[in-house]
Scaffold this active site. Structure first.
Site, mmCIF file in Angstrom:
data_model
loop_
_atom_site.group_PDB
_atom_site.id
_atom_site.type_symbol
_atom_site.label_atom_id
_atom_site.label_comp_id
_atom_site.label_asym_id
_atom_site.label_seq_id
_atom_site.Cartn_x
_atom_site.Cartn_y
_atom_site.Cartn_z
ATOM 1 N N CYS A 1 19.460 -33.112 23.742
ATOM 2 C CA CYS A 1 18.336 -33.843 24.327
ATOM 3 C C CYS A 1 17.616 -34.681 23.269
ATOM 4 O O CYS A 1 17.059 -34.127 22.313
ATOM 5 C CB CYS A 1 17.372 -32.849 24.968
ATOM 6 S SG CYS A 1 15.759 -33.505 25.392
ATOM 7 N N CYS B 1 14.061 -33.688 22.639
ATOM 8 C CA CYS B 1 13.952 -32.429 21.892
ATOM 9 C C CYS B 1 14.113 -32.675 20.397
ATOM 10 O O CYS B 1 13.403 -32.082 19.576
ATOM 11 C CB CYS B 1 14.997 -31.433 22.374
ATOM 12 S SG CYS B 1 14.817 -30.937 24.101
ATOM 13 N N ARG C 1 -2.271 -8.472 -5.235
ATOM 14 C CA ARG C 1 -2.216 -7.563 -4.089
ATOM 15 C C ARG C 1 -0.766 -7.332 -3.652
ATOM 16 O O ARG C 1 0.065 -6.985 -4.455
ATOM 17 C CB ARG C 1 -3.098 -8.078 -2.948
ATOM 18 C CG ARG C 1 -4.546 -8.304 -3.356
ATOM 19 C CD ARG C 1 -5.429 -8.611 -2.162
ATOM 20 N NE ARG C 1 -5.805 -7.379 -1.486
ATOM 21 C CZ ARG C 1 -5.880 -7.267 -0.174
ATOM 22 N NH1 ARG C 1 -5.564 -8.291 0.606
ATOM 23 N NH2 ARG C 1 -6.248 -6.121 0.374
ATOM 24 N N TRP D 1 -0.719 1.728 -2.059
ATOM 25 C CA TRP D 1 -1.953 2.503 -1.933
ATOM 26 C C TRP D 1 -2.226 2.862 -0.473
ATOM 27 O O TRP D 1 -2.617 3.993 -0.163
ATOM 28 C CB TRP D 1 -3.131 1.734 -2.525
ATOM 29 C CG TRP D 1 -3.288 1.892 -4.002
ATOM 30 C CD1 TRP D 1 -3.172 0.920 -4.962
ATOM 31 C CD2 TRP D 1 -3.589 3.102 -4.714
ATOM 32 N NE1 TRP D 1 -3.375 1.447 -6.212
ATOM 33 C CE2 TRP D 1 -3.638 2.785 -6.092
ATOM 34 C CE3 TRP D 1 -3.815 4.416 -4.319
ATOM 35 C CZ2 TRP D 1 -3.905 3.736 -7.074
ATOM 36 C CZ3 TRP D 1 -4.082 5.373 -5.292
ATOM 37 C CH2 TRP D 1 -4.129 5.032 -6.651
ATOM 38 N N HIS E 1 -2.581 6.648 1.000
ATOM 39 C CA HIS E 1 -3.729 7.079 1.808
ATOM 40 C C HIS E 1 -3.272 7.563 3.186
ATOM 41 O O HIS E 1 -3.747 8.594 3.684
ATOM 42 C CB HIS E 1 -4.724 5.929 1.974
ATOM 43 C CG HIS E 1 -5.544 5.641 0.761
ATOM 44 N ND1 HIS E 1 -6.453 6.538 0.240
ATOM 45 C CD2 HIS E 1 -5.610 4.544 -0.041
ATOM 46 C CE1 HIS E 1 -7.045 6.006 -0.821
ATOM 47 N NE2 HIS E 1 -6.539 4.803 -1.019
ATOM 48 N N HIS F 1 -1.138 5.726 -16.775
ATOM 49 C CA HIS F 1 -2.514 6.006 -16.343
ATOM 50 C C HIS F 1 -2.519 6.941 -15.135
ATOM 51 O O HIS F 1 -3.329 7.876 -15.060
ATOM 52 C CB HIS F 1 -3.242 4.707 -15.999
ATOM 53 C CG HIS F 1 -3.758 3.973 -17.195
ATOM 54 N ND1 HIS F 1 -4.790 4.457 -17.965
ATOM 55 C CD2 HIS F 1 -3.399 2.789 -17.760
ATOM 56 C CE1 HIS F 1 -5.045 3.609 -18.953
ATOM 57 N NE2 HIS F 1 -4.206 2.591 -18.859
ATOM 58 N N HIS G 1 -7.793 6.191 -6.618
ATOM 59 C CA HIS G 1 -7.733 4.761 -6.305
ATOM 60 C C HIS G 1 -8.972 4.047 -6.837
ATOM 61 O O HIS G 1 -8.882 2.953 -7.416
ATOM 62 C CB HIS G 1 -7.609 4.574 -4.792
ATOM 63 C CG HIS G 1 -7.214 3.194 -4.389
ATOM 64 N ND1 HIS G 1 -6.949 2.840 -3.088
ATOM 65 C CD2 HIS G 1 -7.040 2.056 -5.120
ATOM 66 C CE1 HIS G 1 -6.624 1.557 -3.032
ATOM 67 N NE2 HIS G 1 -6.673 1.061 -4.243
ATOM 68 N N ASN G 2 -10.136 4.648 -6.664
ATOM 69 C CA ASN G 2 -11.369 4.038 -7.170
ATOM 70 C C ASN G 2 -11.385 3.968 -8.694
ATOM 71 O O ASN G 2 -11.858 2.989 -9.284
ATOM 72 C CB ASN G 2 -12.590 4.802 -6.662
ATOM 73 C CG ASN G 2 -13.066 4.291 -5.309
ATOM 74 O OD1 ASN G 2 -12.753 3.172 -4.908
ATOM 75 N ND2 ASN G 2 -13.823 5.114 -4.597
ATOM 76 N N LYS G 3 -10.859 5.002 -9.355
ATOM 77 C CA LYS G 3 -10.793 4.978 -10.821
ATOM 78 C C LYS G 3 -9.867 3.863 -11.306
ATOM 79 O O LYS G 3 -10.162 3.179 -12.294
ATOM 80 C CB LYS G 3 -10.317 6.333 -11.344
ATOM 81 C CG LYS G 3 -11.337 7.453 -11.179
ATOM 82 C CD LYS G 3 -10.763 8.794 -11.624
ATOM 83 C CE LYS G 3 -11.768 9.922 -11.408
ATOM 84 N NZ LYS G 3 -11.194 11.253 -11.771
ATOM 85 N N TRP H 1 -14.449 1.791 -3.168
ATOM 86 C CA TRP H 1 -14.124 1.964 -1.749
ATOM 87 C C TRP H 1 -14.621 3.303 -1.228
ATOM 88 O O TRP H 1 -14.496 4.299 -1.923
ATOM 89 C CB TRP H 1 -12.600 1.878 -1.594
ATOM 90 C CG TRP H 1 -12.127 1.879 -0.181
ATOM 91 C CD1 TRP H 1 -11.638 2.937 0.534
ATOM 92 C CD2 TRP H 1 -12.100 0.766 0.703
ATOM 93 N NE1 TRP H 1 -11.308 2.550 1.798
ATOM 94 C CE2 TRP H 1 -11.594 1.215 1.932
ATOM 95 C CE3 TRP H 1 -12.477 -0.566 0.578
ATOM 96 C CZ2 TRP H 1 -11.433 0.390 3.028
ATOM 97 C CZ3 TRP H 1 -12.317 -1.386 1.670
ATOM 98 C CH2 TRP H 1 -11.798 -0.913 2.877
#
Length: 495
Positions: free
Chosen positions: A66, A69, A295, A302, A306, A340, A366-368, A392
C-alpha cells in the site's frame, strides 16, 4: 558483454527481485532493521501484548504493498521512537506495534479487528487486544479506532489527549517527564516489578559471561541464591526459571564444572534464561536514570533484595541474609562495592531470628551505601543530577517513620519503617500485576495472583537437593510438585 546486455541483465534481476515474495520480504526486513515499531503476526500477537509492561498499545494494521502505508511509516516511526526499545524517550507507557495484513498468515487476525482500510490504527490496554476483536457496530469497547493520526504530530496529540500527557516529537532522551518524575510518587514502584526481572536476568548473564562458578564455594553460593529466588522471587516466570535451573543443576554443572555457552539444546546454563526468553529487555523503567551510566542495574538489584526481604518468614531470615551476602561477595563484579557490602555483612555478629530484623538490615545497609555514595559522587561529580542519593524513605512517603530529624542525624521509628517497607516492596510492588490481571482470563488471573504467593518455610539445602527446598516451601505447592516429579524421573539415570 555489451552495455545493452548489461542493462538487460540488470533489468531481469530487478524484475525477478520485485516479483519474488521472498525477495520482497528480505528487502523489507533489511530496511526495517532499525524500526522501532514492533512487528506482530498471528503467532506472537497475543504473547507480546500480554507480556508488555506498557499500559497502552497502538496497533497499526497495514499492507506492505500500500503506497499510503509506505508514506505513513515515517510518521508512525517518529512516534514509536518515543516509546519503544532500549533507547526510548518515554519507555513503558505505550507499545507501538504493526501487523501486515498483506501476509496470508495474518488474514484471520486482521479480520478479527474488521480492518476496512489501510493503514488502520487501534488504541487500548494491551490485554484487551489479547484474544480480542473489534466490531464497528459495537457501542462499548475499550479498543478505540484512532481517527486522527494521519501525521506524527496528530497521532501524538491524539495519544496525549488519551493519557493526559504533553509529550513532543522533539523530546530528547532523559529530558522528559518520566525521568524527572519524583521518586516520592507512591505509584511509581509498581513499574519496578519489571526492573526486578531485568536486574535478575542481567545478574545471571554476568555470571555466565564471566564463567563465575569456579569452585565448590561459588557453586554452593549460586545454588543457595537460586533457591531463594525459586521460593521468593516476586515474578512467577523468574521463580519458574530458577526452579528449572535447580532441577537440572547436577547435569549442567557436574562436580561444579559448569558449561556456559548457549547452544541448541538444554545442556548448558546459557540455555536456561532465568526469567524467560524475553528478559532482559534492555531497559529499565522505575530504575531509569537521567544518564546512561546511572541507576539501572544497581537500582534493580536493591529493589530485588528489598522485595526478597519482605517475602521471607522468621525461620528463613538468617539463611536469606547469608545467601545474599555470599552472592554479592562471589558474583558482584564491582570490587569496591563488594568489599564495602561484605564489611557490613561481617558486622552482624548474632544470627537473625526474625524476618523483621532482616528487612530492617537490608534497609539500613542500603541507606549506609547511599550515604557513602552521596559523598563520593558530590566530590567527583559522578552522580545522577536528577536522582541524587537520598536517605530512604523520605518524609513525603512515610512521615510516621521519623521520630525526629536534623541535618546531621535521623531518629527512626523502626516499627513504622518496617510496616512501610513490607507494604512498599510487597503489595505495592505487585500492584501493576494485579491491575493487569483484571482483564485476563481466569487461568491468566490465577497466574498473576501467584506472583503474590511466597514460601513460608524455605530452608538451606545441600547442593543438588532441589527436592528438599521444594518440600520445605510448603506454600509453594505447585513448585514442590514439579520438583518432586522431576527428581523422581531423574533417579533411573543415576544408577
Amino acid at each position: 558483454m555489451s552495455l545493452v546486455h548489461l542493462l538487460l541483465f540488470a533489468g531481469l534481476v530487478i524484475a525477478a527481485s520485485s516479483s519474488s515474495p521472498g525477495s520482497r520480504l528480505i528487502l523489507r526486513e533489511i530496511s526495517d532493521q532499525k524500526d522501532k515499531a514492533v512487528e506482530l503476526n498471528t503467532t506472537n500477537f497475543d504473547s507480546v501484548l500480554k507480556d508488555t509492561p506498557a499500559k497502552y498499545a497502538v496497533v497499526e494494521f497495514f499492507a506492505h504493498w500500500c503506497p499510503a502505508c509506505r508514506n505513513y511509516k515515517p510518521h508512525y516511526e517518529k512516534v514509536a521512537r518515543l516509546f519503544n526499545g532500549p533507547d526510548a524517550i518515554h519507555p513503558g507507557i505505550v507499545l507501538m506495534t504493526r501487523v501486515d495484513c498483506a501476509m496470508k498468515t495474518n488474514t484471520k487476525l486482521c479480520d478479527k479487528f474488521s480492518v476496512s482500510h489501510y493503514p488502520m490504527l487501534f488504541w487500548g490496554p494491551p490485554t484487551k487486544f489479547v484474544s480480542g476483536s473489534w466490531e464497528p457496530k459495537k457501542d462499548k469497547s475499550e479498543i478505540l479506532v484512532i481517527d486522527d493520526g494521519r501525521t506524527a504530530e496528530r497521532l501524538l496529540n491524539w495519544i496525549n489527549k488519551q493519557i493526559g500527557s504533553s509529550y513532543g516529537l522533539d523530546d530528547q532522551k532523559f529530558k522528559n517527564e518520566h525521568a524527572l518524575s519524583n521518586l516520592t510518587d507512591y505509584n511509581q514502584i509498581s513499574q519496578a516489578v519489571y526492573d526486578v526481572e531485568e536486574a535478575t536476568a542481567e545478574a545471571f548473564d554476568i555470571i555466565l559471561a564471566h564463567k563465575a562458578i569456579k569452585s565448590s564455594e561459588t557453586s554452593a553460593s549460586f545454588i543457595r541464591f537460586i533457591q531463594l529466588l525459586a521460593a521468593h522471587h516476586l515474578s512467577r516466570r523468574c521463580r519458574k526459571g530458577a526452579a528449572e535451573i535447580l532441577v537440572n543443576y547436577d547435569d549442567l554443572c557436574p562436580s561444579g564444572n559448569c558449561s556456559y555457552e548457549k547452544s541448541g539444546g538444554n545442556d548448558t546454563l546459557g540455555n536456561f534464561p532465568i526469567c524467560g526468553k524475553d528478559v532482559p529487555r534492555g531497559y529499565y523503567m522505575f530504575c531509569r536514570g537521567s544518564k546512561n551510566d546511572t541507576r539501572g542495574f544497581s537500582c534493580g538489584l536493591w529493589v530485588l533484595m528489598h522485595s526478597l526481604s519482605v517475602r521471607i518468614e522468621d525461620g528463613e531470615s538468617h539463611f536469606a541474609f547469608t545467601t545474599i551476602c555470599d552472592f554479592v561477595n562471589n558474583f558482584f563484579m564491582c570490587d569496591e562495592c563488594r568489599l564495602h557490602f561484605n564489611d557490613m555483612c561481617l558486622s552482624v555478629k548474632t544470627p537473625f531470628k526474625k524476618a523483621r530484623d532482616f528487612v530492617l538490615w537490608v534497609w539500613s545497609t542500603h541507606n549506609k551505601v547511599n550515604e557513602r555514595l552521596l559523598k563520593d559522587e558530590a566530590s567527583l561529580g559522578t552522580g545522577d543530577p536528577k536522582f541524587p542519593k537520598i536517605i530512604w524513605p523520605p518524609k513525603e512517603l512515610c512521615p510516621l517513620c521519623y521520630l525526629s530529624s536534623n541535618q546531621k542525624s535521623i531518629e527512626w521509628d523502626h516499627e513504622h519503617v518496617y510496616k512501610f517497607l513490607k507494604n512498599y516492596y510487597g503489595p505495592k510492588l505487585v500492584s501493576l500485576y494485579k491491575e493487569k490481571s483484571v482483564s485476563r482470563s481466569k487461568e491468566e488471573t490465577v497466574s498473576a495472583t501467584e506472583d503474590l504467593t511466597v514460601a513460608t518455610n524455605a530452608l538451606v539445602v545441600p547442593i543438588g537437593a532441589a527436592l528438599a527446598i521444594a518440600i520445605a516451601s510448603c506454600a509453594f505447592g505447585a513448585l514442590a510438585c514439579y520438583w518432586r516429579t522431576q527428581q523422581k524421573n531423574r533417579k533411573p539415570r543415576r544408577r
